[in-house]
Design a protein around this motif. Structure first.
Motif, PDB file in Angstrom:
ATOM      1  N   GLY A  53      49.625  32.405  26.326  1.00  0.00           N
ATOM      2  CA  GLY A  53      48.801  31.202  26.233  1.00  0.00           C
ATOM      3  C   GLY A  53      48.645  30.529  27.585  1.00  0.00           C
ATOM      4  O   GLY A  53      47.539  30.107  27.956  1.00  0.00           O
ATOM      5  N   ARG A  54      49.740  30.418  28.331  1.00  0.00           N
ATOM      6  CA  ARG A  54      49.667  29.826  29.672  1.00  0.00           C
ATOM      7  C   ARG A  54      48.783  30.661  30.592  1.00  0.00           C
ATOM      8  O   ARG A  54      47.975  30.124  31.352  1.00  0.00           O
ATOM      9  N   PHE A  55      48.942  31.967  30.507  1.00  0.00           N
ATOM     10  CA  PHE A  55      48.134  32.863  31.347  1.00  0.00           C
ATOM     11  C   PHE A  55      46.650  32.710  31.015  1.00  0.00           C
ATOM     12  O   PHE A  55      45.804  32.644  31.907  1.00  0.00           O
ATOM     13  N   ASN A  56      46.340  32.606  29.732  1.00  0.00           N
ATOM     14  CA  ASN A  56      44.942  32.478  29.314  1.00  0.00           C
ATOM     15  C   ASN A  56      44.337  31.151  29.745  1.00  0.00           C
ATOM     16  O   ASN A  56      43.163  31.085  30.125  1.00  0.00           O
ATOM     17  N   ARG A  57      45.131  30.088  29.725  1.00  0.00           N
ATOM     18  CA  ARG A  57      44.615  28.790  30.170  1.00  0.00           C
ATOM     19  C   ARG A  57      44.343  28.784  31.673  1.00  0.00           C
ATOM     20  O   ARG A  57      43.408  28.129  32.132  1.00  0.00           O
ATOM     21  N   ARG A  58      45.171  29.495  32.429  1.00  0.00           N
ATOM     22  CA  ARG A  58      44.932  29.594  33.868  1.00  0.00           C
ATOM     23  C   ARG A  58      43.734  30.473  34.187  1.00  0.00           C
ATOM     24  O   ARG A  58      43.054  30.276  35.195  1.00  0.00           O
ATOM     25  N   HIS A  59      43.479  31.458  33.323  1.00  0.00           N
ATOM     26  CA  HIS A  59      42.389  32.409  33.573  1.00  0.00           C
ATOM     27  C   HIS A  59      41.526  32.529  32.310  1.00  0.00           C
ATOM     28  O   HIS A  59      41.585  33.535  31.603  1.00  0.00           O
ATOM     29  N   PRO A  60      40.733  31.504  32.010  1.00  0.00           N
ATOM     30  CA  PRO A  60      39.938  31.533  30.763  1.00  0.00           C
ATOM     31  C   PRO A  60      38.908  32.644  30.728  1.00  0.00           C
ATOM     32  O   PRO A  60      38.398  32.979  29.655  1.00  0.00           O
ATOM     33  N   GLN A  61      38.578  33.220  31.891  1.00  0.00           N
ATOM     34  CA  GLN A  61      37.602  34.303  31.908  1.00  0.00           C
ATOM     35  C   GLN A  61      38.218  35.638  31.497  1.00  0.00           C
ATOM     36  O   GLN A  61      37.500  36.617  31.295  1.00  0.00           O
ATOM     37  N   VAL A  62      39.548  35.681  31.385  1.00  0.00           N
ATOM     38  CA  VAL A  62      40.235  36.933  31.080  1.00  0.00           C
ATOM     39  C   VAL A  62      40.327  37.143  29.571  1.00  0.00           C
ATOM     40  O   VAL A  62      40.702  36.240  28.825  1.00  0.00           O
TER      41      VAL A  62
END
Length: 293
Positions: free
Chosen positions: A120-129
């Motif tokens: 979830g943290r990773f996705n918030r930092r990289h919403p394009q991923v």
């Protein structure tokens, strides 16, 4: 001027439509040319080309101003829509970010709250991923990685069986049912993963080393299936410490079972992995290091 039955099939160019709209809005070729940073003769040429394509006169040129014809009014309504859509498309593409897919493979016991929080943290930092997460048996994850179907995997393996980017010892536990224990039965019922599944050989070898008879009572390729079968009293098993539940009881050397320290977690990714894959790998490294403390 050709008749309406012989309309040229050439596509309407947006540049010509923009000139038509500007002339109609300004009521003047001179003013339209100034707003479009062009010359009056160039704007006149564009209108003539547009009329040739449409097959109709589009403007009535008066002494002081310019008015659209009936055909011109029809064209103007659609031209404004086309120009608006073009602007929307340009704005959308200008702000668009190319989507990147990261394909992650993890064992079933890693599908938990800590992993979800990390992703979830990773996705918030990289919403394009776009994250594609596959869970399952380590042998299947390793095979998918070898076939190029996964970018980053965590697998369980016997120590030093395959070189990984990083490796961590995996604490193991002998588990029995808390409600209806099976360790005292003869033969001892065993709950295992399928043949060639990790832990199976260690489980059988340990029971035979105790001089106990055994039988396979339940086999499943699903971790939850193994957990449930042990909890329901179908047999003992060998599982990662993280996979124990409140419905399980840990067995120890008091029951004659040896400690198992031959299993490790290995991380695999390619040497030329994308930066986003390397970042996600780094986050999993920190997670596993924290769990080891």
């Amino acid at each position: 001027m050709p008749s309406s039955g012989n309309i040229n099939r050439t596509l309407f160019e947006l540049d010509l439509l923009r000139a038509m709209v500007m002339v109609a809005d300004c009521g003047s070729f001179t003013t339209a040319a100034a707003r479009l940073h062009s010359t009056q003769s160039t704007i006149s040429q564009k209108i003539r080309r547009l009329e040739a394509i449409a097959g109709h006169p589009l403007l009535i040129r008066g002494n002081r101003d310019v008015h659209p014809t009936d055909a011109g009014q029809t064209l103007l309504g659609i031209a404004r829509q086309m120009l608006s859509l073009n602007d929307q498309m340009r704005e959308a593409l200008a702000g668009a970010t190319v989507a990147v897919t990261v394909r992650l493979g993890v064992p079933e016991d890693f599908v938990n709250a800590r992993t979800s929080e990390l992703l979830g943290r990773f996705n918030r930092r990289h919403p394009q991923v776009k994250l594609e997460v596959t869970s399952g048996l380590s042998r299947d994850l390793a095979a998918a990685y070898d076939h190029g179907e996964l970018d980053l995997v965590l697998v369980k393996q016997r120590r030093n069986s395959r070189q990984g980017v990083a490796c961590w010892p995996e604490p193991m536990r002998w588990v029995d049912s808390a409600r209806t224990p099976c360790i005292g039965l003869d033969p001892v019922p065993l709950v295992t993963f399928p043949p060639r599944g990790l832990y199976r050989d260690e489980l059988i070898a340990a029971v035979e080393g105790m001089g106990r008879r055994w039988r396979i009572s339940f086999t499943s390729s699903s971790l939850s299936g193994i957990q449930g079968a042990v909890a329901d009293g179908m047999g003992i098993s060998l599982l990662p410490a993280r996979a124990m539940t409140r419905e399980h009881r840990a067995l120890t050397a008091r029951q004659g079972l040896p400690p198992i320290d031959s299993i490790e977690i290995a991380m695999l990714h390619r040497s030329n992995a994308e930066p986003l894959v390397l970042e996600l790998a780094s986050q999993f490294m920190r997670l596993l290091q924290r769990e080891r403390r």
